[in-house]
Write a protein that holds these residues in place. Structure first.
Motif, PDB file in Angstrom:
ATOM      1  N   ILE A 289      -2.515   2.796   4.815  1.00 51.18           N
ATOM      2  CA  ILE A 289      -1.211   3.417   4.601  1.00 51.18           C
ATOM      3  C   ILE A 289      -0.719   2.986   3.231  1.00 51.18           C
ATOM      4  O   ILE A 289      -0.790   1.812   2.873  1.00 51.18           O
ATOM      5  CB  ILE A 289      -0.213   2.987   5.704  1.00 51.18           C
TER       6      ILE A 289
ATOM      7  N   PHE B  40      -2.731   1.734  12.530  1.00 52.82           N
ATOM      8  CA  PHE B  40      -2.250   2.145  11.217  1.00 52.82           C
ATOM      9  C   PHE B  40      -3.218   1.571  10.186  1.00 52.82           C
ATOM     10  O   PHE B  40      -3.348   0.351  10.071  1.00 52.82           O
ATOM     11  CB  PHE B  40      -0.848   1.608  10.955  1.00 52.82           C
TER      12      PHE B  40
ATOM     13  N   PHE C  13      -2.192  -3.046  12.480  1.00 50.93           N
ATOM     14  CA  PHE C  13      -1.786  -2.661  11.130  1.00 50.93           C
ATOM     15  C   PHE C  13      -2.785  -3.261  10.149  1.00 50.93           C
ATOM     16  O   PHE C  13      -2.929  -4.491  10.081  1.00 50.93           O
ATOM     17  CB  PHE C  13      -0.390  -3.200  10.817  1.00 50.93           C
TER      18      PHE C  13
ATOM     19  N   CYS D  35       4.869   1.424   7.808  1.00 52.25           N
ATOM     20  CA  CYS D  35       4.184   1.967   8.984  1.00 52.25           C
ATOM     21  C   CYS D  35       5.199   2.330  10.069  1.00 52.25           C
ATOM     22  O   CYS D  35       5.168   3.433  10.612  1.00 52.25           O
ATOM     23  CB  CYS D  35       3.168   0.962   9.519  1.00 52.25           C
TER      24      CYS D  35
ATOM     25  N   GLY E  26       4.300  -3.426   7.288  1.00 58.25           N
ATOM     26  CA  GLY E  26       3.919  -3.032   8.633  1.00 58.25           C
ATOM     27  C   GLY E  26       5.116  -2.543   9.435  1.00 58.25           C
ATOM     28  O   GLY E  26       5.179  -1.383   9.835  1.00 58.25           O
TER      29      GLY E  26
ATOM     30  N   ASP F  94       7.277   6.939   5.051  1.00 58.08           N
ATOM     31  CA  ASP F  94       7.078   6.110   6.222  1.00 58.08           C
ATOM     32  C   ASP F  94       6.330   6.879   7.304  1.00 58.08           C
ATOM     33  O   ASP F  94       6.495   8.089   7.448  1.00 58.08           O
ATOM     34  CB  ASP F  94       8.425   5.641   6.766  1.00 58.08           C
ATOM     35  N   VAL F  95       5.534   6.180   8.089  1.00 60.84           N
ATOM     36  CA  VAL F  95       4.745   6.842   9.124  1.00 60.84           C
ATOM     37  C   VAL F  95       5.616   7.190  10.332  1.00 60.84           C
ATOM     38  O   VAL F  95       5.662   8.339  10.767  1.00 60.84           O
ATOM     39  CB  VAL F  95       3.555   5.950   9.532  1.00 60.84           C
TER      40      VAL F  95
ATOM     41  N   THR G 239      -2.674  -1.953   4.340  1.00 62.82           N
ATOM     42  CA  THR G 239      -1.467  -1.204   4.016  1.00 62.82           C
ATOM     43  C   THR G 239      -0.831  -1.789   2.769  1.00 62.82           C
ATOM     44  O   THR G 239      -0.695  -3.011   2.636  1.00 62.82           O
ATOM     45  CB  THR G 239      -0.487  -1.254   5.208  1.00 62.82           C
TER      46      THR G 239
END
Length: 421
Positions: A172, A169, A202, A177, A209, A153-154, A205
């Motif tokens: 990813i 973001f 976002f 995120c 999100g 996870d970010v 990804t």
């Protein structure tokens, strides 16, 4: 101007032996902090590993790169810290695929992480401790090319009163995120409350999100853009551990999963959002308000644009615009369905199965208009407009035991002024 003034009083990391030739510069940062709380990082790439900084202002235009094949964190922040203007490189090609945090936030109240670039990570990036790092701000950062293994996870928030605003973001991978809430192994002594996630972007990804998990409560998700993700927002838990989530004024488009918006927690408000081309619409749990939203070409191919997981008391579905749903429009157990406009629906525009108030809706183009499932009771279907319905405008089975159902003053219906007892 502020950066220039800080440079006058800050320690330049190069003056204490930091080099951008691939050697480890961790000790230079430790020495710099012993001399000043202000550390300037000039242009260049500086290798660090297991660096702990407390009460520090770390700024500049340089790059901090994680030491290759590390088995520890990259940077730990303690106390009130400011991190501004830097680039963080996760060194993914030389890094072990570890599920560890790169940047740990520990007892770091009022810390600010602003205007930085984060890229090339396949670990977790920013992870807070439980309850002890409140009022943290993560503002206007760029996160790109991160999370190449599952669980990376970010931003992971396990303390309250965070603000996550203006971040980007992009690209990813398998991680979330933004993930709010405790881990399974955390002691459930604190909730993660009063988080604001606003004006973020976002895009591209492969996973989620924003996720609200164990003990996430009183969360505001507003004015974000979600584009080309697998899943936009997930709010789920067992036993009502996640509740009071407000999702408002977002743009959500091109979401691939049938659970594009898994909102199966308790007391969700989904208000004034614009949704385009979702493979599934919002999917709710108990006690929700879904109002004043726009949905275009959305919903799963065998479900509704707006649907529920289970019997939902105190459910409100009001004043939504649904145009060209992929299958059904609104599929509800019970609640208030009012003021919605449903245009060109290929199957059932409104379907409900328990006690409901269905009033003042406008349906133009559908296979069936309003469908009552056999367990419906104590319901009113009134003042709806039904146009261009291919089959039945209001459908119910005479073989089922409907109780206290009033059907009255609907425009275009074959059946009207009817009371089923």
């Amino acid at each position: 101007m502020l950066s220039e003034k800080l440079e006058d009083i800050a320690i330049n990391i190069r003056s204490l032996g930091a080099k951008s030739d691939g050697t480890d510069s961790t000790q230079a940062f430790i020495k710099a902090r012993e001399k000043s709380k202000y550390i300037f990082v000039p242009a260049g790439v500086y290798i660090i590993d297991s660096l702990v900084l407390q009460e520090v202002v770390l700024f500049g235009n340089g790059t901090l790169k994680w030491k290759g094949a590390s088995s520890s964190f990259m940077l730990e922040l303690k106390g009130h810290c400011v991190i501004k203007g830097l680039t963080f490189d996760g060194n993914a090609s030389l890094q072990k695929p570890i599920n560890l945090p790169a940047i740990k936030i520990t007892n770091a109240n009022k810390t600010s992480i602003k205007d930085n670039n984060f890229n090339n990570f396949h670990s977790k990036i920013i992870v807070s401790d439980v309850a002890n790092s409140t009022n943290v701000q993560v503002l206007f950062n760029k996160f790109e090319n991160c999370g190449t293994i599952s669980g990376c996870d970010v931003i992971t928030v396990r303390s309250s009163d965070w603000t996550i605003t203006g971040n980007s973001f992009r690209n990813i991978g398998a991680g979330h995120c933004v993930r709010l809430g405790l881990y399974d192994y955390d002691l459930p002594t604190h909730s993660v409350k009063r988080i604001i996630i606003s004006e973020n972007y976002f895009r591209d990804t492969k996973h989620v999100g924003i996720t609200c998990e164990i003990y996430s409560q009183n969360i505001l998700i507003t004015k974000n853009i979600f584009e080309s993700l697998h899943q936009a927002i997930k709010c789920e838990s067992s036993r009502d551990k996640v509740y009071d989530i407000t999702i408002s004024d977002n743009i959500i488009r091109n979401i691939a999963s049938k659970t594009s918006l898994n909102l199966s927690a308790t007391k969700i408000k989904f208000i004034n959002n614009r949704c385009y081309n979702l493979a599934g619409g919002p999917f709710f749990g108990k006690h929700f308000d879904c109002s004043h939203n726009e949905f275009y070409s959305s919903g799963s191919k065998n479900g509704g644009v707006i649907s529920v997981q289970e019997h939902s008391s105190n459910a409100i579905v009001a004043n939504n615009l649904i145009i060209k749903p992929r299958y059904r429009g609104i599929v509800l157990a019970s609640g208030t369905i009012t003021g919605n406009r449903i245009i060109n629906c290929p199957d059932q525009a409104i379907r409900f199965s328990r006690s409901s108030l269905v009033v003042n809706n406008y349906i133009d183009g559908a296979k069936e208009g309003i469908v009552l499932v056999s367990s419906v009771s104590n319901s009113v279907i009134s003042n709806n407009i039904l146009l261009n319905i291919a089959d039945t405008k209001i459908s119910f089975s005479e073989n089922n035991s409907f109780q206290s159902v009033l059907i009255k003053d609907n425009v275009g219906a074959e059946v009207d002024d009817l009371t089923l007892r």
